[in-house]
Design a protein around this motif. Structure first.
Motif, PDB file in Angstrom:
ATOM      1  N   SER A  28     -10.528   5.064   4.898  1.00 30.33           N
ATOM      2  CA  SER A  28      -9.887   4.937   3.588  1.00 30.33           C
ATOM      3  C   SER A  28     -10.358   3.691   2.852  1.00 30.33           C
ATOM      4  O   SER A  28     -10.445   3.688   1.620  1.00 30.33           O
ATOM      5  CB  SER A  28      -8.365   4.911   3.745  1.00 30.33           C
ATOM      6  OG  SER A  28      -7.946   3.808   4.521  1.00 30.33           O
ATOM      7  N   SER A  29     -10.671   2.616   3.595  1.00 29.13           N
ATOM      8  CA  SER A  29     -11.151   1.389   2.957  1.00 29.13           C
ATOM      9  C   SER A  29     -12.482   1.602   2.264  1.00 29.13           C
ATOM     10  O   SER A  29     -12.800   0.932   1.270  1.00 29.13           O
ATOM     11  CB  SER A  29     -11.279   0.263   4.001  1.00 29.13           C
ATOM     12  OG  SER A  29     -10.025  -0.059   4.548  1.00 29.13           O
ATOM     13  N   GLY A  32     -11.721   4.971  -0.536  1.00 25.98           N
ATOM     14  CA  GLY A  32     -10.845   4.662  -1.657  1.00 25.98           C
ATOM     15  C   GLY A  32     -11.563   4.002  -2.824  1.00 25.98           C
ATOM     16  O   GLY A  32     -11.533   4.517  -3.960  1.00 25.98           O
ATOM     17  N   ASN A  52      -3.056   9.667  -6.674  1.00 21.49           N
ATOM     18  CA  ASN A  52      -2.163   9.328  -5.572  1.00 21.49           C
ATOM     19  C   ASN A  52      -0.862  10.127  -5.595  1.00 21.49           C
ATOM     20  O   ASN A  52      -0.167  10.186  -4.580  1.00 21.49           O
ATOM     21  CB  ASN A  52      -1.840   7.831  -5.610  1.00 21.49           C
ATOM     22  CG  ASN A  52      -3.023   6.990  -5.195  1.00 21.49           C
ATOM     23  OD1 ASN A  52      -3.397   6.968  -4.036  1.00 21.49           O
ATOM     24  ND2 ASN A  52      -3.625   6.305  -6.147  1.00 21.49           N
TER      25      ASN A  52
END
Length: 377
Positions: A28-29, A32, A52
């Protein structure tokens, strides 16, 4: 999330699943920021938030339908005073780390006032927690050496791992001349190193039940990684920089989830959530503090170096030097001088992080080997 993992799994098995959590974090880092950049470029910055909403609904529905936890015994007594005081103290601390050296000088009344407010509020919070029926973070946890060591290692890891990672894309943009999206992708080796180490540490603990040397190994490998990053300059290739970042990521990953396991193993079942949140909070505070201090070091050192390397009247401010639209219009000699100044500033940044890691290494050696409980108390 970490407290839920503590409720669902025994300690050895928990280490493996916390490794899975680290994998999700690493993915996700990377994904995203890339997705956010794509949406901003091709749709609108508002879609960074809109996207989101369905994800949040999906997570909520999944949690309601499938998560089954043991019901707590009795009705909890919420520590409202502790929540307010701790929240206010953390807010003051966060504002100090965000504003000091950027919006306001370190010695300005605003920064000094916020710092004093954080200290006072933390002190009052400690006094309130001593008498609270069910404190937010029971102070008795800090009397346990395992929990205290876990908090220190988490704070140092947050400052030197995530705190430094924030500034690495700037280095690649200014010194390496790559774009914003490419600089984000260049963090991939660090995330891969973190993922491999976290998964490996989880598997190791599951097989052996041993963990007490992993935090020290984390700090030691991180020392090597930061020392290697301190050698980077304008001639460092992207492959070499990627290898250096992979070492730092591997070091961070060795303690990323392990400190949470240590804290949970040191706490009773009733303190599981407090122990988990305590370690997570110290990591976030370490990250925020590291970003502030390291940012101030880079900015001040850059101002010194760029003054010597760029002719008067053409010296850009630190905030302008990291903006692509400013760099693109600078004459090539000025841009080369800015890149050299940035390189020198970042070398000092990494050197400044080494003593903090040495402190973390020393503290990590104080961690006792407490057997992992078969079942939570």
């Amino acid at each position: 999330m970490f407290a839920v993992t503590g409720d669902l799994f025994e300690p050895r098995e928990r280490a493996k699943y916390q490794g899975y959590s680290a994998m999700i974090f690493a993915v996700s880092s990377i994904a995203g920021p890339l997705i956010g950049g794509f949406l901003t470029d091709h749709a609108s910055w508002r879609w960074v938030f809109y996207i989101n909403l369905p994800l949040g609904v999906l997570a909520t529905v999944t949690t309601v339908l499938f998560l089954r936890l043991p019901k707590p015994e009795g009705k909890p007594r919420v520590d409202y005073a502790g929540i307010v005081l701790l929240g206010a103290a953390v807010t003051c601390f966060t504002l100090v780390t965000s504003w000091a050296g950027t919006r306001y000088a370190w010695g300005s009344p605003v920064v000094l006032g916020l710092a004093a407010g954080a200290v006072v509020l933390f002190a009052v919070w400690v006094l309130v927690e001593r008498t609270a029926a069910e404190p937010v973070i029971p102070l008795r946890l800090f009397r346990d050496r395992s929990f205290a060591v876990a908090c220190v290692v988490a704070a140092v890891g947050g400052a030197t791992g995530f705190g430094l990672a924030v500034y690495l894309p700037m280095f690649f943009q200014v010194v390496g001349g790559v774009g914003a999206t490419e600089s984000g992708l260049l963090l991939l080796p660090m995330m891969i190193g973190l993922l491999v180490a976290s998964m490996g540490a989880g598997r190791y603990i599951e097989r052996t039940g041993r963990y007490h040397r992993l935090p020290a190994a984390s700090m030691g490998v991180s020392v090597v990684g930061v020392a290697l990053l301190a050698t980077m300059d304008t001639g460092t290739g992207l492959l070499t920089a990627g290898c250096f970042m992979a070492v730092l990521g591997f070091g961070a990953g060795l303690s990323q989830q392990v400190v949470m396991l240590i804290a949970q193993n040191a706490a009773s079942r009733r303190d599981m959530g407090a122990a988990s949140s305590g370690v997570f909070a110290t990591r976030m505070l370490g990250t925020a503090g590291g970003m502030a201090v390291f940012g101030s070091i880079v900015a001040s050192r850059f101002a010194e170096e760029v003054g010597r390397r760029v002719p008067d009247g053409q010296v850009p401010a630190f905030g302008d030097a990291v903006r692509p639209e400013v760099l693109d219009v600078l004459p090539q000699p000025v841009r080369d001088g800015v890149a050299e100044a940035f390189s020198a500033a970042f070398s000092e940044l990494f050197v400044a992080a080494l003593p903090l890691l040495v402190v973390g290494l020393v503290v990590a050696f104080l961690l006792p080997q407490v057997p992992l409980a078969a079942r939570e108390r």
